[in-house]
Design a protein around this motif. Structure first.
Motif, short mmCIF file in Angstrom:
data_model
loop_
_atom_site.label_atom_id
_atom_site.label_comp_id
_atom_site.label_asym_id
_atom_site.label_seq_id
_atom_site.Cartn_x
_atom_site.Cartn_y
_atom_site.Cartn_z
N PRO A 40 0.83 -1.21 0.00
CA PRO A 40 0.00 0.00 0.00
C PRO A 40 0.87 1.26 0.00
CG PRO A 40 -0.73 -1.52 1.69
CD PRO A 40 0.54 -2.07 1.13
N LYS A 41 0.47 2.21 -0.78
CA LYS A 41 1.21 3.46 -0.86
C LYS A 41 0.93 4.29 0.39
CE LYS A 41 1.67 3.70 -5.83
NZ LYS A 41 1.74 2.32 -6.00
N PHE A 42 1.84 5.20 0.68
CA PHE A 42 1.76 6.03 1.88
C PHE A 42 0.41 6.74 1.96
CE2 PHE A 42 2.49 10.05 4.12
CZ PHE A 42 2.88 9.56 5.34
N PHE A 43 -0.02 7.36 0.87
CA PHE A 43 -1.30 8.08 0.87
C PHE A 43 -2.44 7.16 1.28
CE2 PHE A 43 -5.26 8.96 -1.32
CZ PHE A 43 -5.55 10.23 -0.86
N ASN A 44 -2.48 5.96 0.72
CA ASN A 44 -3.56 5.01 1.03
C ASN A 44 -3.55 4.63 2.51
OD1 ASN A 44 -4.39 5.05 -1.61
ND2 ASN A 44 -3.30 3.20 -2.17
N ARG A 45 -2.36 4.40 3.07
CA ARG A 45 -2.27 4.04 4.50
C ARG A 45 -2.80 5.18 5.38
NH1 ARG A 45 3.34 2.81 3.86
NH2 ARG A 45 3.69 4.18 5.63
N VAL A 46 -2.39 6.40 5.06
CA VAL A 46 -2.83 7.56 5.85
C VAL A 46 -4.33 7.76 5.69
CG1 VAL A 46 -2.67 10.08 6.08
CG2 VAL A 46 -0.59 8.71 5.80
N ASP A 47 -4.81 7.72 4.46
CA ASP A 47 -6.24 7.93 4.20
C ASP A 47 -7.09 6.87 4.89
OD1 ASP A 47 -8.29 9.45 2.85
OD2 ASP A 47 -8.52 7.74 1.50
N ASN A 48 -6.66 5.62 4.83
CA ASN A 48 -7.41 4.54 5.49
C ASN A 48 -7.44 4.72 6.99
OD1 ASN A 48 -8.04 3.33 3.07
ND2 ASN A 48 -6.31 1.93 3.14
N GLN A 49 -6.31 5.15 7.59
CA GLN A 49 -6.28 5.36 9.04
C GLN A 49 -7.17 6.53 9.44
OE1 GLN A 49 -4.70 3.28 11.44
NE2 GLN A 49 -6.15 4.46 12.66
N LEU A 50 -7.16 7.60 8.65
CA LEU A 50 -8.03 8.75 8.94
C LEU A 50 -9.50 8.33 8.90
CD1 LEU A 50 -6.28 11.65 7.02
CD2 LEU A 50 -6.54 11.44 9.50
N LYS A 51 -9.86 7.55 7.90
CA LYS A 51 -11.24 7.07 7.79
C LYS A 51 -11.61 6.19 8.98
CE LYS A 51 -11.46 7.21 2.77
NZ LYS A 51 -11.44 6.40 1.54
N LYS A 52 -10.69 5.32 9.38
CA LYS A 52 -10.95 4.45 10.55
C LYS A 52 -11.10 5.30 11.81
CE LYS A 52 -9.00 0.36 11.27
NZ LYS A 52 -7.96 -0.65 11.54
N ASN A 53 -10.20 6.26 12.02
CA ASN A 53 -10.28 7.14 13.19
C ASN A 53 -11.61 7.88 13.23
OD1 ASN A 53 -7.75 6.37 14.05
ND2 ASN A 53 -6.79 8.36 13.69
N ARG A 54 -12.04 8.41 12.08
CA ARG A 54 -13.31 9.14 12.04
C ARG A 54 -14.48 8.24 12.38
NH1 ARG A 54 -17.66 10.04 9.03
NH2 ARG A 54 -18.56 12.12 9.07
N ARG A 55 -14.47 7.04 11.82
CA ARG A 55 -15.55 6.07 12.08
C ARG A 55 -15.63 5.76 13.58
NH1 ARG A 55 -14.16 3.23 7.84
NH2 ARG A 55 -12.75 1.90 8.98
N ILE A 56 -14.49 5.55 14.21
CA ILE A 56 -14.45 5.22 15.64
C ILE A 56 -14.92 6.40 16.48
CG2 ILE A 56 -12.89 4.68 17.55
CD1 ILE A 56 -11.23 3.03 15.46
N LEU A 57 -14.41 7.60 16.20
CA LEU A 57 -14.82 8.78 16.96
C LEU A 57 -16.32 9.05 16.80
CD1 LEU A 57 -11.84 11.20 16.27
CD2 LEU A 57 -12.33 9.97 18.40
N LYS A 58 -16.82 8.89 15.60
CA LYS A 58 -18.25 9.10 15.36
C LYS A 58 -19.10 8.11 16.15
CE LYS A 58 -21.67 9.35 11.69
NZ LYS A 58 -21.94 9.17 10.25
N ALA A 59 -18.66 6.87 16.21
CA ALA A 59 -19.42 5.84 16.92
C ALA A 59 -19.52 6.13 18.42
CB ALA A 59 -18.79 4.47 16.70
N PHE A 60 -18.49 6.73 18.99
CA PHE A 60 -18.49 6.99 20.43
C PHE A 60 -19.01 8.38 20.79
CE2 PHE A 60 -15.67 3.37 20.42
CZ PHE A 60 -15.99 2.73 21.61
N ASN A 61 -19.27 9.21 19.80
CA ASN A 61 -19.67 10.59 20.07
C ASN A 61 -21.02 10.88 19.43
OD1 ASN A 61 -19.74 13.24 20.75
ND2 ASN A 61 -17.95 13.85 19.59
N LYS A 62 -22.05 10.26 19.93
CA LYS A 62 -23.40 10.42 19.37
C LYS A 62 -24.04 11.76 19.76
CE LYS A 62 -23.78 6.23 17.60
NZ LYS A 62 -23.68 6.03 16.19
#
Length: 124
Positions: A40-62
Motif C-alpha cells: 500500500p502506498k503512503f497516501f492510502n495508508r494515511v487515508d485509510n487510518q483517517l477514515k478508521k479514526n473518524r468512524r471510531i470517533l463518530k461511533a463513540f460521540n453520538k
C-alpha cells in the motif's frame, strides 16, 4: 516478427504497434491486479487510518460530547497520531480533529481518557 499479446488475457493484439491491451476491460483488470500485488502506498495508508479514526470517533460521540477510556479506542484500531487539524480553546487545551470529530487527551485518577467533541461553528 510475431504478433504482440495482450498483457492481461494473452490474446493476439491488432491495431497500433504500441498497443498493450486488447480493450479497456483488460487494461483495467491488469492494473487492478498489479495494484493488489504492490505494498500500500503512503497516501492510502494515511487515508485509510483517517477514515478508521473518524468512524471510531463518530461511533463513540453520538451526542456531540463524550468521554471514553483511551484503551477502548486503541483496541478498535484508533491511532491518535493521525488527525486532520487542531483547535485550541480559551483555556489553552488543544483538541485534535479528524474532520469534524475532535479528541483531547486527559488523565483522571491515573486513568487515560479522551474527551470527544464535535466541530462547532464558533470554532472557525
Amino acid at each position: 516478427m510475431g504478433l504482440k499479446k495482450c498483457l492481461a488475457c494473452d490474446s493476439d493484439l491488432q491495431g497500433r504497434s504500441d498497443k498493450l491491451f486488447c480493450d479497456a476491460h483488460c487494461k483495467s483488470s491488469y492494473h487492478y491486479k498489479k495494484s493488489l500485488e504492490e505494498t500500500p502506498k503512503f497516501f492510502n495508508r494515511v487515508d485509510n487510518q483517517l477514515k478508521k479514526n473518524r468512524r471510531i470517533l463518530k461511533a463513540f460521540n453520538k451526542a456531540g460530547k463524550a468521554t471514553v477510556r483511551t484503551n477502548k479506542l486503541i483496541e478498535l484500531g484508533f491511532d491518535p497520531n493521525f488527525f486532520t487539524h487542531y483547535w485550541k480553546n480559551k483555556k489553552g487545551d488543544v483538541y485534535l480533529f479528524v474532520y469534524e470529530f475532535g479528541f483531547l487527551r486527559r488523565e483522571e485518577h491515573s486513568v487515560k481518557k479522551y474527551i470527544l467533541i464535535q466541530w462547532q461553528n464558533f470554532m472557525d
